[in-house]
Design a protein around this motif. Structure first.
Motif, PDB file in Angstrom:
ATOM      1  N   UNK A 121       0.833  -1.211   0.000  1.00 52.69           N
ATOM      2  CA  UNK A 121       0.000   0.000   0.000  1.00 52.69           C
ATOM      3  C   UNK A 121       0.866   1.260   0.000  1.00 52.69           C
ATOM      4  N   UNK A 122       1.952   1.223   0.751  1.00 52.70           N
ATOM      5  CA  UNK A 122       2.855   2.367   0.775  1.00 52.70           C
ATOM      6  C   UNK A 122       3.546   2.547  -0.572  1.00 52.70           C
ATOM      7  N   UNK A 123       3.874   1.448  -1.227  1.00 45.90           N
ATOM      8  CA  UNK A 123       4.490   1.521  -2.551  1.00 45.90           C
ATOM      9  C   UNK A 123       3.540   2.200  -3.530  1.00 45.90           C
ATOM     10  N   UNK A 124       2.254   1.873  -3.468  1.00 41.85           N
ATOM     11  CA  UNK A 124       1.264   2.512  -4.336  1.00 41.85           C
ATOM     12  C   UNK A 124       1.123   3.997  -3.999  1.00 41.85           C
ATOM     13  N   UNK A 125       1.223   4.316  -2.715  1.00 40.40           N
ATOM     14  CA  UNK A 125       1.142   5.716  -2.302  1.00 40.40           C
ATOM     15  C   UNK A 125       2.343   6.506  -2.842  1.00 40.40           C
ATOM     16  N   UNK A 126       3.497   5.873  -2.888  1.00 40.30           N
ATOM     17  CA  UNK A 126       4.683   6.528  -3.445  1.00 40.30           C
ATOM     18  C   UNK A 126       4.411   6.941  -4.889  1.00 40.30           C
ATOM     19  N   UNK A 127       3.813   6.041  -5.666  1.00 34.22           N
ATOM     20  CA  UNK A 127       3.508   6.344  -7.063  1.00 34.22           C
ATOM     21  C   UNK A 127       2.584   7.551  -7.183  1.00 34.22           C
ATOM     22  N   UNK A 186       3.502  11.751  -8.505  1.00 32.01           N
ATOM     23  CA  UNK A 186       2.742  12.558  -9.462  1.00 32.01           C
ATOM     24  C   UNK A 186       2.464  13.950  -8.905  1.00 32.01           C
ATOM     25  N   UNK A 187       2.295  14.035  -7.584  1.00 33.68           N
ATOM     26  CA  UNK A 187       2.045  15.333  -6.937  1.00 33.68           C
ATOM     27  C   UNK A 187       3.337  16.084  -6.653  1.00 33.68           C
ATOM     28  N   UNK A 188       4.458  15.396  -6.849  1.00 36.07           N
ATOM     29  CA  UNK A 188       5.787  15.958  -6.570  1.00 36.07           C
ATOM     30  C   UNK A 188       5.972  16.282  -5.080  1.00 36.07           C
ATOM     31  N   UNK A 189       5.437  15.421  -4.240  1.00 34.04           N
ATOM     32  CA  UNK A 189       5.575  15.560  -2.788  1.00 34.04           C
ATOM     33  C   UNK A 189       6.839  14.833  -2.337  1.00 34.04           C
ATOM     34  N   UNK A 190       7.991  15.476  -2.498  1.00 39.29           N
ATOM     35  CA  UNK A 190       9.281  14.846  -2.231  1.00 39.29           C
ATOM     36  C   UNK A 190       9.445  14.422  -0.771  1.00 39.29           C
ATOM     37  N   UNK A 191       8.968  15.235   0.151  1.00 39.56           N
ATOM     38  CA  UNK A 191       9.140  14.896   1.568  1.00 39.56           C
ATOM     39  C   UNK A 191       8.404  13.606   1.898  1.00 39.56           C
ATOM     40  N   UNK A 192       7.180  13.496   1.417  1.00 41.65           N
ATOM     41  CA  UNK A 192       6.392  12.286   1.655  1.00 41.65           C
ATOM     42  C   UNK A 192       7.028  11.096   0.965  1.00 41.65           C
ATOM     43  N   UNK A 193       7.462  11.290  -0.273  1.00 46.33           N
ATOM     44  CA  UNK A 193       8.104  10.209  -1.031  1.00 46.33           C
ATOM     45  C   UNK A 193       9.354   9.730  -0.300  1.00 46.33           C
ATOM     46  N   UNK A 194      10.174  10.659   0.176  1.00 48.33           N
ATOM     47  CA  UNK A 194      11.402  10.279   0.889  1.00 48.33           C
ATOM     48  C   UNK A 194      11.088   9.443   2.120  1.00 48.33           C
ATOM     49  N   UNK A 195      10.088   9.850   2.881  1.00 48.55           N
ATOM     50  CA  UNK A 195       9.713   9.099   4.082  1.00 48.55           C
ATOM     51  C   UNK A 195       9.198   7.713   3.720  1.00 48.55           C
ATOM     52  N   UNK A 196       8.362   7.649   2.697  1.00 56.01           N
ATOM     53  CA  UNK A 196       7.831   6.354   2.275  1.00 56.01           C
ATOM     54  C   UNK A 196       8.924   5.446   1.716  1.00 56.01           C
ATOM     55  N   UNK A 197       9.842   6.019   0.966  1.00 58.21           N
ATOM     56  CA  UNK A 197      10.944   5.221   0.420  1.00 58.21           C
ATOM     57  C   UNK A 197      11.788   4.631   1.547  1.00 58.21           C
ATOM     58  N   UNK A 198      12.011   5.415   2.575  1.00 62.63           N
ATOM     59  CA  UNK A 198      12.774   4.917   3.716  1.00 62.63           C
ATOM     60  C   UNK A 198      12.026   3.788   4.414  1.00 62.63           C
ATOM     61  N   UNK A 199      10.729   3.957   4.563  1.00 63.03           N
ATOM     62  CA  UNK A 199       9.912   2.989   5.281  1.00 63.03           C
ATOM     63  C   UNK A 199       9.711   1.689   4.497  1.00 63.03           C
ATOM     64  N   UNK A 200       9.826   1.745   3.177  1.00 64.08           N
ATOM     65  CA  UNK A 200       9.587   0.556   2.347  1.00 64.08           C
ATOM     66  C   UNK A 200      10.887  -0.117   1.902  1.00 64.08           C
TER      67      UNK A 200
END
Length: 125
Positions: A17-23, A27-41
């Motif tokens: 689910x987090x991987x799908x959220x990263x995708x 698209x929204x260019x939310x780098x902070x959220x992407x970085x946190x999710x990438x770390x968590x996954x």
């Protein structure tokens, strides 16, 4: 090979689910959220690469953020706990004199081209 464990209290389904959220966040260019999710996954990414042995194309489709420079540096640091860019620059400084010597020692047309190019580069600095 020992793979990292999922974060405490998380399952592979939650990681998916987090991987799908990263995708969607990419698209929204939310780098902070992407970085946190990438770390968590991290565990899920390692599972895809090591156990499932996905192709580069499949990895790029599932984890496109992995191919951004900041994420490359972050993933490298997670795996080997070394700053990739700093290590690269250090080693480049270390090997530059030897590389310059090799280029200067070249003979023939290739050597002339290298020397001409080096002279231009040295004039810039």
């Amino acid at each position: 090979m020992n793979l990292p464990h999922y974060p405490s209290g998380e399952s592979s389904e939650q990681q998916e689910q987090q991987q799908l959220k990263i995708l969607s966040e990419l698209k929204k260019r939310e780098r902070t959220t992407v970085n946190a999710l990438m770390s968590n996954t991290f565990a899920d990414k390692r599972q895809d690469v090591i156990s499932l042995q996905l192709s580069i194309k499949e990895i790029k489709e599932r984890w496109p953020a992995l191919f951004d420079v900041p994420q490359i540096n972050a993933e490298f640091h997670r795996i080997v706990t070394v700053n990739l860019e700093a290590k690269f620059m250090f080693m480049l400084d270390h090997y530059t004199p030897k590389l310059l010597g090799i280029f200067q020692a070249k003979k023939g047309a290739a050597g002339q081209r290298h020397r001409a190019e080096m002279n231009i580069r040295l004039q810039v600095f």
